[in-house]
Write an enzyme that holds these catalytic residues in place. Structure first.
Site, PDB file in Angstrom:
ATOM      1  N   GLU A  47     -47.385  11.800  14.423  1.00  0.00           N
ATOM      2  CA  GLU A  47     -46.562  13.002  13.671  1.00  0.00           C
ATOM      3  C   GLU A  47     -47.645  13.522  12.852  1.00  0.00           C
ATOM      4  O   GLU A  47     -46.753  15.608  13.388  1.00  0.00           O
ATOM      5  CB  GLU A  47     -45.680  12.205  13.051  1.00  0.00           C
TER       6      GLU A  47
ATOM      7  N   HIS B 183     -51.578   9.797  11.932  1.00  0.00           N
ATOM      8  CA  HIS B 183     -50.463   9.806  12.423  1.00  0.00           C
ATOM      9  C   HIS B 183     -50.305   9.789  13.399  1.00  0.00           C
ATOM     10  O   HIS B 183     -50.008  11.892  14.227  1.00  0.00           O
ATOM     11  CB  HIS B 183     -49.062   9.446  11.702  1.00  0.00           C
TER      12      HIS B 183
ATOM     13  N   LYS C 293     -42.606   8.267   5.412  1.00  0.00           N
ATOM     14  CA  LYS C 293     -42.961   9.221   5.265  1.00  0.00           C
ATOM     15  C   LYS C 293     -41.550  10.228   4.274  1.00  0.00           C
ATOM     16  O   LYS C 293     -42.139   9.837   3.709  1.00  0.00           O
ATOM     17  CB  LYS C 293     -41.872   9.590   7.343  1.00  0.00           C
TER      18      LYS C 293
ATOM     19  N   ASN D 102     -44.579   2.751   6.336  1.00  0.00           N
ATOM     20  CA  ASN D 102     -44.869   4.157   6.103  1.00  0.00           C
ATOM     21  C   ASN D 102     -43.654   5.289   5.860  1.00  0.00           C
ATOM     22  O   ASN D 102     -42.580   5.058   6.756  1.00  0.00           O
ATOM     23  CB  ASN D 102     -46.033   4.783   7.596  1.00  0.00           C
TER      24      ASN D 102
ATOM     25  N   SER E 165     -40.162   1.149  16.025  1.00  0.00           N
ATOM     26  CA  SER E 165     -39.673   0.758  16.038  1.00  0.00           C
ATOM     27  C   SER E 165     -39.281  -1.515  15.613  1.00  0.00           C
ATOM     28  O   SER E 165     -38.422  -1.405  16.072  1.00  0.00           O
ATOM     29  CB  SER E 165     -38.542   0.896  17.525  1.00  0.00           C
TER      30      SER E 165
ATOM     31  N   GLU F  51     -49.759   2.381  17.843  1.00  0.00           N
ATOM     32  CA  GLU F  51     -48.463   3.315  17.541  1.00  0.00           C
ATOM     33  C   GLU F  51     -47.887   3.986  18.690  1.00  0.00           C
ATOM     34  O   GLU F  51     -48.878   4.963  18.754  1.00  0.00           O
ATOM     35  CB  GLU F  51     -48.539   3.698  16.564  1.00  0.00           C
TER      36      GLU F  51
ATOM     37  N   GLY G 105     -39.393   5.356  15.891  1.00  0.00           N
ATOM     38  CA  GLY G 105     -38.194   6.041  15.731  1.00  0.00           C
ATOM     39  C   GLY G 105     -37.320   6.282  17.064  1.00  0.00           C
ATOM     40  O   GLY G 105     -36.327   7.062  15.717  1.00  0.00           O
TER      41      GLY G 105
HETATM   42  P1  13P Z   1     -40.560   3.456  12.729  1.00  0.00           P
HETATM   43  O1  13P Z   1     -40.598   1.841  12.449  1.00  0.00           O
HETATM   44  O2  13P Z   1     -39.342   3.754  12.260  1.00  0.00           O
HETATM   45  O3  13P Z   1     -40.069   3.431  14.306  1.00  0.00           O
HETATM   46  O4  13P Z   1     -41.950   4.165  12.522  1.00  0.00           O
HETATM   47  C1  13P Z   1     -42.727   3.513  13.168  1.00  0.00           C
HETATM   48  C2  13P Z   1     -43.963   4.292  12.520  1.00  0.00           C
HETATM   49  O5  13P Z   1     -44.490   5.364  13.393  1.00  0.00           O
HETATM   50  C3  13P Z   1     -44.732   3.847  11.109  1.00  0.00           C
HETATM   51  O6  13P Z   1     -45.605   4.989  10.932  1.00  0.00           O
END
Ligand code: 13P
Length: 252
Positions: free
Chosen positions: A98, A96, A11, A9, A213, A168, A174
């Site tokens: 976010e 997601h 983003k 992803n 992560s 997740e 992150g």
């Molecule tokens: P990170 O791998 O940067 O922690 O993000 C995970 C994520 O949100 C994938 O959709």
């Protein structure tokens, strides 16, 4: 045998030229990992077409990070599932954290998006997961259950066969703080139980990915767990070497 999947992803990262370079890097290194692992990259909408071109002839697949809840029409700024499908995408990330957190996505919206995704022959990668307060209060099981019941339980048996789930935990996204392999296994097994309560034996075939992560140094330990079928990768998906290195976690 469940599918093994490593999905990136991206983003809101990379300009089109950078995205094409990244995709080419993934294609170039893809042969280092067994064909039994499915690699998917999910770039921003703006360069889906160019990345699709860069992936042509390879077995790296393309996904989008979101889609509109409506089929078409006067929805300024939205991107329809049909448009994504027309560019060669096979997958769409939905729900997601976010998007739930910053853009107010609710189960009601996600049900409509699911409908669009299936109507256009795409496979959803449906994300669930608790935030830190919910984990600390011991509510993580209930949160994931509710996110599944309110959306996944509305799918038909046929649709369910074409679904990927990503667990997740928001506190691991992150932050550099990964769930332990044991924590991942515990909740993945629970999620599979919830799925089985509705879809029976088909739940054993549903890939459940871990996200948060994930990196080359911790992938092998997490992927070794019985109910972890791969990863949804954020930061580490922005470097071809790390992304492919995570796939190597299946070969450790
Ligand atoms: P990170 O791998 O940067 O922690 O993000 C995970 C994520 O949100 C994938 O959709």
């Amino acid at each position: 045998m469940r599918k093994k999947i490593v999905a990136g992803n991206w983003k809101m990262n990379t300009l089109p030229a950078e995205g094409v370079e990244l995709a080419k890097g993934v294609v170039a290194m893809r042969g280092e990992v067994c064909d039994c692992v499915n690699f998917i990259v999910c770039p921003p909408f703006t360069h889906l077409a160019q990345v699709a071109e860069a992936l042509k002839g390879s077995n790296v697949e393309l996904g989008a990070q979101n889609c509109a809840a409506e089929a078409k029409g006067a929805y300024t700024g939205e991107v329809a599932a049909s448009m994504i499908a027309a560019l060669g995408c096979k997958y769409v990330i939905l729900g997601h954290s976010e998007r739930r957190q910053y853009y107010g996505e609710t189960s009601e919206t996600l049900n409509k998006k699911m409908e669009q995704v299936y109507a256009n022959g795409l496979t959803p990668i449906y994300c669930v997961g608790e935030n830190l307060d919910e984990r600390e209060a011991g509510n993580h099981f209930a949160v994931c259950k509710q996110q599944i019941e309110e959306v996944v339980f509305n799918l038909t048996e046929e649709q369910f066969k074409n679904l990927v789930i990503a667990y997740e935990p928001v506190w691991a996204i992150g932050t550099g703080k990964t769930a332990t392999a044991e924590q991942a296994q515990e909740i993945h097994a629970y999620i599979r139980e919830v799925l089985a309560s509705k879809f029976g034996a088909a739940a054993a075939e549903c890939p459940i990915l871990y996200g948060g992560s994930c990196k080359p140094s911790n992938a092998a330990e997490i992927f070794a767990k019985e109910d972890v079928d791969g990863g949804l990768i954020g930061g580490a998906a922005l470097k071809a070497e790390d992304f492919i290195g995570i796939g190597k976690g299946f070969m450790a």
